[in-house]
Design an enzyme around this catalytic site. Structure first.
Site, PDB file in Angstrom:
ATOM      1  N   ALA A 171       0.811  -1.215   0.000  1.00 19.59           N
ATOM      2  CA  ALA A 171       0.000   0.000   0.000  1.00 19.59           C
ATOM      3  C   ALA A 171       0.843   1.263   0.000  1.00 19.59           C
ATOM      4  CB  ALA A 171      -0.943  -0.004   1.202  1.00 19.59           C
ATOM      5  N   THR A 172       2.030   1.220   0.596  1.00 18.98           N
ATOM      6  CA  THR A 172       2.891   2.409   0.584  1.00 18.98           C
ATOM      7  C   THR A 172       3.252   2.790  -0.846  1.00 18.98           C
ATOM      8  OG1 THR A 172       3.806   2.035   2.794  1.00 18.98           O
ATOM      9  CG2 THR A 172       5.140   3.326   1.270  1.00 18.98           C
ATOM     10  N   ALA A 230      -1.406  -6.857   0.927  1.00 19.96           N
ATOM     11  CA  ALA A 230      -1.724  -8.245   1.235  1.00 19.96           C
ATOM     12  C   ALA A 230      -1.522  -8.584   2.699  1.00 19.96           C
ATOM     13  CB  ALA A 230      -0.871  -9.174   0.376  1.00 19.96           C
ATOM     14  N   THR A 289       9.918  -7.502 -12.843  1.00 23.73           N
ATOM     15  CA  THR A 289       9.480  -8.884 -12.915  1.00 23.73           C
ATOM     16  C   THR A 289       8.495  -9.180 -11.789  1.00 23.73           C
ATOM     17  OG1 THR A 289      11.599  -9.558 -13.861  1.00 23.73           O
ATOM     18  CG2 THR A 289      10.229 -11.289 -12.895  1.00 23.73           C
ATOM     19  N   CYS A 300       3.426   3.080  11.528  1.00 24.34           N
ATOM     20  CA  CYS A 300       4.077   4.133  10.738  1.00 24.34           C
ATOM     21  C   CYS A 300       4.771   5.161  11.620  1.00 24.34           C
ATOM     22  CB  CYS A 300       3.069   4.820   9.816  1.00 24.34           C
ATOM     23  SG  CYS A 300       1.748   5.696  10.670  1.00 24.34           S
TER      24      CYS A 300
END
Length: 389
Positions: free
Chosen positions: A76-77, A205, A244, A328
C-alpha cells in the site's frame, strides 16, 4: 524460552494463513510454478502468467473491480505513492491543489509533503471529535484547481470508517480524482468499486493474511490516462509499474483476498462479538476512553486511553503484543499524530493503546487480555516515577 505474549496487533500485520502459504510454496522450486510471468513465451512462463491473472481476478472480485483495473505493487505504501505522485506528475507537478487529512497514514502524509515541496498546495483536514472526515469538510476546501483528494477508508489507529461514498460523490461533482487508502479496510468491510465514486484505491496483502511485500492499486477509468509511472524498466503492468512480477507473492495475495471474500461476513460478525466481550469486561475501568466514533468503525481495531490511575505499559507488554502507536510512527517513538489531531496531549497519547483483533483471536485471548489490562492499571508505579518531597 519465555512464553510469547498474546497477539493483539493485527492492524500492524497479520500472520499468513496456512492456505495462502501452501499456494505460495507451489510457486517456488523447479517442480513449482517458478517461470517469469511477464515476458516468457514458453510453458513455464505461461503457467506463471495464468497464476498471476487468476490472482488479479481474485483481488478484483473482493473489491468489485475489473481485473484489468488492478496494478500490482510492493504494498500500500507504493500504491499510495503511485497514486499521489503519479497523478501530480501526469498533470505537471508545479501548482494545483490536493486535499488530504491530518490522520492519514504516513505513506500519504509524507508523499503529500513531497508534493508541497514541488509546488503543489496541500490542505490537511482536521478530523471531527469522532475521528472522521466528512463530505462537508471536503466541500468546504475544494478549490477550482483541486485535482486530487486522498483519504483513507479505515483509520489504521482508530478503526474509524469514513463515508467514502458521500465524499467521492462530492469530489466527482467537482471533477477532481479521488484516491482511497483501503489497506485497513479490505477484507473487513464490503467494497464495491463498480458503484463507489472512487478513482484510485490502495491495497496491501499483509493486512489480509497474505504475504508482506505485495500490494495493488486499483486504477479506475477516470484515472487511466492521468497517472505517471514511478518505476520504469520494461513497461510492465500497462506501463504503470515495471519489474518482474513475484508470482508467489501475487498468488498469495490473490488467495488471501479470495479467502477474505468467502468468509467476510462471518469473520466480521465473530470479531464484533469478541470486541463487545472485551469492552464489557473493561466497562468498570475508571476513566477508560474509546477513541473514535462508537458506531462508524470496524470491530477489529480499538484505541483505548487510560485517563485515570497508574498505567504500567511495560507490564502490559509482557502479556500482550499491542501497539502504543501505529506502525508508521513506531520508528520515531513520537506521539501518535492521529491522537494529537484528535486533541490528545502527549501525556494522554502516551497512555493510549491500540488493540487489534483478527482471524486467530479467541474468546480465551479476550478474557486473558482483559485481565492483563486491569492488572497493568493496578500495578504500583515504578520507584523512579514516585514523586519525592
Amino acid at each position: 524460552m519465555n512464553e510469547l505474549p498474546l497477539y493483539f496487533d493485527y492492524a500492524a500485520t497479520t500472520p499468513v494463513d496456512e492456505r495462502v502459504i501452501q499456494v505460495m510454496v507451489e510457486c517456488l522450486g523447479f517442480s513449482g510454478n517458478f517461470g517469469n510471468p511477464a515476458s516468457s513465451t514458453h510453458a513455464f512462463g505461461q503457467r506463471a502468467r495464468q497464476t498471476v491473472e487468476q490472482a488479479r481476478q481474485q483481488v478484483a472480485s473482493l473489491v468489485g473491480a475489473s481485473p484489468e483495473q488492478i496494478v500490482w505493487t510492493s504494498g500500500a505504501t507504493e500504491s499510495n505513492n503511485l497514486a499521489l505522485k503519479g497523478v501530480a506528475q501526469a498533470r505537471g507537478i508545479s501548482g494545483g491543489h490536493v486535499i488530504t487529512s491530518q490522520i492519514e497514514h504516513k505513506a500519504v502524509l509524507d508523499t503529500a509533503r513531497q508534493l508541497q515541496e514541488a509546488g503543489v498546495a496541500v490542505t490537511y483536514l482536521v478530523p471531527n471529535a469522532e475521528g472522521l472526515i466528512t463530505a462537508a469538510m471536503v466541500s468546504e476546501v475544494l478549490r477550482e484547481d483541486t485535482f486530487l483528494v486522498s483519504l483513507m477508508l479505515v483509520n489504521n489507529e482508530l478503526g474509524t470508517l469514513n463515508d467514502i461514498a458521500a465524499i467521492g460523490q462530492r469530489v466527482r461533482e467537482h471533477g477532481a480524482l479521488f484516491h482511497v487508502d483501503a489497506a485497513q479496510g479490505a477484507g473487513k468491510v464490503t467494497i464495491d468499486l463498480a458503484r463507489l465514486p472512487v478513482d484510485l484505491m490502495s491495497f496491501s496483502a499483509h493486512k489480509v493474511y497474505g504475504p508482506k511485500g505485495i500490494g495493488a492499486l486499483y486504477v479506475g477509468p477516470r484515472a487511466q490516462q492521468k497517472l505517471h509511472a514511478q518505476i520504469h524498466g520494461g513497461g510492465h503492468e500497462g506501463g504503470l509499474r515495471s519489474g518482474t512480477l513475484a508470482t508467489h507473492q501475487i498468488a498469495g495475495m490473490g488467495t488471501a483476498f479470495a479467502l477474505a471474500s468467502e468468509h467476510l461476513e462471518e469473520e466480521v460478525a465473530r470479531i464484533h462479538q469478541l470486541r463487545q466481550r472485551l469492552l464489557e469486561q473493561l466497562a468498570d475501568v475508571p476513566g477508560l476512553r474509546l477513541n473514535g466514533s462508537p458506531t462508524e468503525r470496524i470491530p477489529h481495531t480499538l484505541s483505548l486511553t487510560f485517563v485515570e490511575g497508574e498505567f504500567d505499559a511495560a507490564a502490559l507488554g509482557r502479556s500482550l503484543a499491542y501497539s502504543a502507536t501505529s506502525a508508521c510512527n513506531s520508528a520515531s517513538q513520537a506521539p501518535s499524530h492521529v491522537l494529537l489531531a484528535l486533541g490528545h496531549d502527549a501525556r494522554l497519547a502516551g497512555r493510549t493503546i491500540r488493540l487489534s483483533l483478527g482471524r486467530f483471536t479467541s474468546e480465551q485471548d479476550i478474557d486473558r487480555a482483559a485481565s492483563a489490562i486491569k492488572a497493568s492499571l493496578s500495578a504500583p508505579a515504578p520507584f523512579w516515577a514516585v514523586a519525592r518531597p
